[in-house]
Write a protein that holds these residues in place. Structure first.
Motif, PDB file in Angstrom:
ATOM      1  N   UNK A  50      -4.797   8.588 -39.913  1.00 54.01           N
ATOM      2  CA  UNK A  50      -5.793   8.571 -41.232  1.00 54.01           C
ATOM      3  C   UNK A  50      -5.463   9.793 -42.081  1.00 54.01           C
ATOM      4  N   UNK A  51      -4.873  10.828 -41.437  1.00 53.96           N
ATOM      5  CA  UNK A  51      -4.880  12.112 -42.340  1.00 53.96           C
ATOM      6  C   UNK A  51      -3.453  11.846 -43.299  1.00 53.96           C
ATOM      7  N   UNK A  52      -2.456  11.257 -42.551  1.00 53.88           N
ATOM      8  CA  UNK A  52      -0.979  11.112 -43.377  1.00 53.88           C
ATOM      9  C   UNK A  52      -1.296  10.175 -44.653  1.00 53.88           C
ATOM     10  N   UNK A  53      -2.434   9.354 -44.446  1.00 58.44           N
ATOM     11  CA  UNK A  53      -2.711   8.381 -45.383  1.00 58.44           C
ATOM     12  C   UNK A  53      -3.044   9.067 -46.650  1.00 58.44           C
ATOM     13  N   UNK A  54      -3.765  10.226 -46.270  1.00 59.11           N
ATOM     14  CA  UNK A  54      -4.217  11.078 -47.637  1.00 59.11           C
ATOM     15  C   UNK A  54      -3.019  11.739 -48.601  1.00 59.11           C
ATOM     16  N   UNK A  55      -1.922  11.831 -47.904  1.00 52.85           N
ATOM     17  CA  UNK A  55      -0.718  12.245 -48.775  1.00 52.85           C
ATOM     18  C   UNK A  55      -0.220  11.259 -49.850  1.00 52.85           C
ATOM     19  N   UNK A  56       0.360  12.070 -50.869  1.00 57.76           N
ATOM     20  CA  UNK A  56       1.265  11.064 -51.801  1.00 57.76           C
ATOM     21  C   UNK A  56       2.639  10.683 -51.416  1.00 57.76           C
TER      22      UNK A  56
END
Length: 117
Positions: free
Chosen positions: A64-70
């Motif tokens: 979920x946190x990695x999905x925040x990245x561009x």
């Protein structure tokens, strides 16, 4: 820092909060161990590269946190070429960084510690 570097840091924290947090956590963990010579001259990109395999192994709990990245390729270009922040600069800028969720780094620190047990 120069206005250009400050703006770049804000963009970095906004566009890639997970990868930046991971890099900063690895930098912090390295600083808690034996001080490596030249540690403050090390680039953030080289710190990230050294620990990218570990991040990849933690992809499941950090999904979920990695999905925040561009875009990861833009992250590489940004840090490796456009704005090669050093570890010393990052430590200075971290103290005034208000647009980065520090709980991400806390979660990563816990995951790194558990993975090492």
């Amino acid at each position: 820092p120069s206005p250009r570097a400050a703006a770049a840091w804000v963009v970095l924290a906004d566009r890639w909060p997970c990868r930046l947090s991971w890099t900063l956590q690895c930098l912090e963990d390295a600083g808690q161990g034996a001080a490596a010579p030249g540690g403050s001259e090390k680039s953030l990109w080289s710190v990230f590269q050294e620990h990218a395999g570990e991040l990849s192994a933690l992809r499941q709990p950090l999904g979920k946190v990695l999905s925040l990245d561009g875009d990861p390729e833009l992250f590489q270009a940004f840090l490796a070429r456009d704005f090669p922040f050093g570890a010393g600069e990052a430590r200075q800028l971290l103290g005034v960084t208000v647009n980065l969720d520090h709980s991400i780094r806390q979660q990563m620190g816990l995951l790194r510690a558990l993975a090492r047990l």
